[in-house]
Design an enzyme around this catalytic site. Structure first.
Site, mmCIF file in Angstrom:
data_model
loop_
_atom_site.group_PDB
_atom_site.id
_atom_site.type_symbol
_atom_site.label_atom_id
_atom_site.label_comp_id
_atom_site.label_asym_id
_atom_site.label_seq_id
_atom_site.Cartn_x
_atom_site.Cartn_y
_atom_site.Cartn_z
ATOM 1 N N HIS A 136 0.187 -1.291 -0.122
ATOM 2 C CA HIS A 136 0.283 -0.347 -0.137
ATOM 3 C C HIS A 136 0.477 1.574 -0.193
ATOM 4 C CE1 HIS A 136 -3.776 -2.129 0.623
ATOM 5 N NE2 HIS A 136 -3.530 -2.682 1.770
ATOM 6 N N GLY A 144 -2.125 1.667 5.257
ATOM 7 C CA GLY A 144 -3.003 0.624 5.238
ATOM 8 C C GLY A 144 -1.965 -0.372 6.101
ATOM 9 N N ASP A 172 -3.329 -10.550 -1.964
ATOM 10 C CA ASP A 172 -3.990 -10.170 -1.059
ATOM 11 C C ASP A 172 -5.532 -9.817 -0.881
ATOM 12 O OD1 ASP A 172 -2.039 -8.699 1.517
ATOM 13 O OD2 ASP A 172 -4.346 -6.860 1.365
ATOM 14 N N HIS A 174 -7.412 -6.857 -0.598
ATOM 15 C CA HIS A 174 -6.628 -5.190 -0.307
ATOM 16 C C HIS A 174 -6.054 -5.554 -1.196
ATOM 17 C CE1 HIS A 174 -7.398 -5.946 3.888
ATOM 18 N NE2 HIS A 174 -8.355 -4.737 3.561
ATOM 19 N N ASP A 261 -4.902 -12.138 4.104
ATOM 20 C CA ASP A 261 -6.190 -11.869 5.161
ATOM 21 C C ASP A 261 -7.157 -11.983 4.275
ATOM 22 O OD1 ASP A 261 -4.997 -10.818 2.970
ATOM 23 O OD2 ASP A 261 -5.130 -8.354 3.893
ATOM 24 N N TYR A 300 -4.443 -11.220 9.449
ATOM 25 C CA TYR A 300 -4.582 -10.378 11.091
ATOM 26 C C TYR A 300 -5.114 -11.669 12.007
ATOM 27 C CZ TYR A 300 -4.034 -6.690 8.174
ATOM 28 O OH TYR A 300 -3.010 -5.518 7.530
#
Length: 379
Positions: A136, A144, A172, A174, A261, A300
């Site tokens: 990011h 991020g 990812d 994201h 994630d 996470y």
């Protein structure tokens, strides 16, 4: 390059490297758990372990701006930074920084540099830096939980040392916005991001119609998936699209961001993956016979991150792991089943067959245009 059964594999690690990676509060303990599990399975004996090094300022400035890096150094020393500068450089909220944040980020970037160097020198066919993958960060701002974009710096180093077509694949949950932005105008790096996209979901980019600019037109693919995507969703899209990208682009090196994630039950994720889906994608890339850089990313739920990246480390050295977690210091945390498996949950998959077919069809049309353009350039 060696056949897959003879791949030489590098892993970036050193005393206290896990602790440095875990300095981000949202990543607390995950690198420590990962290292312990990799060691417990005996995988450290099957890789060449290389230590990271703090990347010097002049190397960081090959992508990041000096004013931003200077501000990050001030944040690292906990010196006062004007609110205007904090906003401009993204040094607030999740990226407000902490003591030694600059050194933390520069060491992780240095780890990716060492991994890349092993590919350049030909001492490794596959190189892993699970602390890396900070996709990011922009050239002049943090975002991020990413302060230094080790991926962009690593790709630039590959380009500086003879690689001409770099394929970057981001798995990812994201969108890999920082890497995409860096190479948006370039045909030397082909970026593919498979991620979740919905209103208000970070970082708010990675739409299907974002496909590069100028010389980079159609050298950028975004595959936005709806929530609840499963291993089957991922592997179908990967096999259909990435195979076509490989055929059209003919990469001479692949950089693979393997953020965890998207795994089931991640508090920031929207997908329902298990390790099997990511491993399928990795196995596919490893079968191509080109150098591969494997990087971490988000994730996470520390135990799930450790399980996933341990199994992907095993895949890189062609090992099938026993499902039962070996006895080691953190063994009690893996109860009550004490296995390395990550199970999907009951989240519904909103990716209908029609939606997936439409997305793939649009992307395949662009790839056909790119192939025609490349054929015309050759003739």
């Amino acid at each position: 390059m060696a056949e897959r059964s003879d791949l030489r594999t590098v892993l970036i690690d050193a005393d206290k490297y896990a602790q440095v990676c875990d300095m981000v509060s949202q990543h607390k303990h995950r690198s420590l758990l990962l290292r312990s599990l990799v060691e417990a399975y005996g995988l450290l004996n099957q890789v060449l372990v290389l230590p990271p090094t703090i990347l010097p300022l002049q190397e960081l400035m090959k992508f990041h701006t000096q004013p931003y890096l200077k501000a990050l150094q001030r944040a690292s020393r906990q010196e006062s930074i004007e609110q205007e500068d904090r906003e401009a450089f993204g040094l607030e909220d999740e990226c407000a920084g902490f003591i030694n944040v600059y050194e933390h980020a520069a060491l992780i970037a240095g780890g990716t540099y060492v991994a890349v160097q092993s590919l350049i020198e030909g001492t490794a066919d596959v190189a892993m830096n699970w602390g890396g993958g900070r996709h990011h960060a922009k050239k002049d701002s943090a975002a991020g939980f990413c302060w230094i974009n080790d991926i962009v710096l690593g790709i630039l180093k590959l380009l500086e040392n003879g690689f001409q077509r770099v394929l970057y694949i981001d798995l990812d949950v994201h969108h890999g916005d920082g890497v995409e932005d860096a190479f948006l105008y370039s045909s030397k790096v082909f970026t593919v991001s498979i991620h979740h996209s919905s209103q208000g979901y970070f970082p708010g980019t990675g739409l299907l119609n974002q496909c590069g600019i100028g010389k980079g037109l159609n050298y950028c693919i975004n595959i936005p998936l709806q929530q609840g995507a499963t291993d089957e969703t991922l592997t179908y899209v990967f096999d259909r699209i990435i195979t076509a990208v490989k055929t059209v682009y003919r990469p001479d090196v692949c950089v693979l961001q393997l953020g965890a994630d998207g795994l089931a039950n991640d508090p920031l994720g929207k997908f329902n993956f298990t390790t099997n889906g990511l491993k399928h994608c990795l196995d596919s890339v490893l079968s191509w016979g080109i150098p591969v850089l494997m990087l971490g990313g988000g994730g996470y739920v520390p135990l799930n991150v450790a399980k996933c990246w341990t199994e992907l480390t095993a895949a890189a050295v062609r090992q099938q792991l026993p499902r039962d977690v070996p006895d080691h210091e953190y063994f009690p945390l893996y109860g009550p089943d004490f296995t390395i498996d990550i199970k999907p949950n009951g989240r519904p998959n909103d990716n209908t067959s029609d939606y997936v077919q439409v997305v793939c069809g649009i992307i395949e049309s662009r790839l056909s245009q790119l192939k025609e353009s490349n054929d015309m350039d050759v003739t």
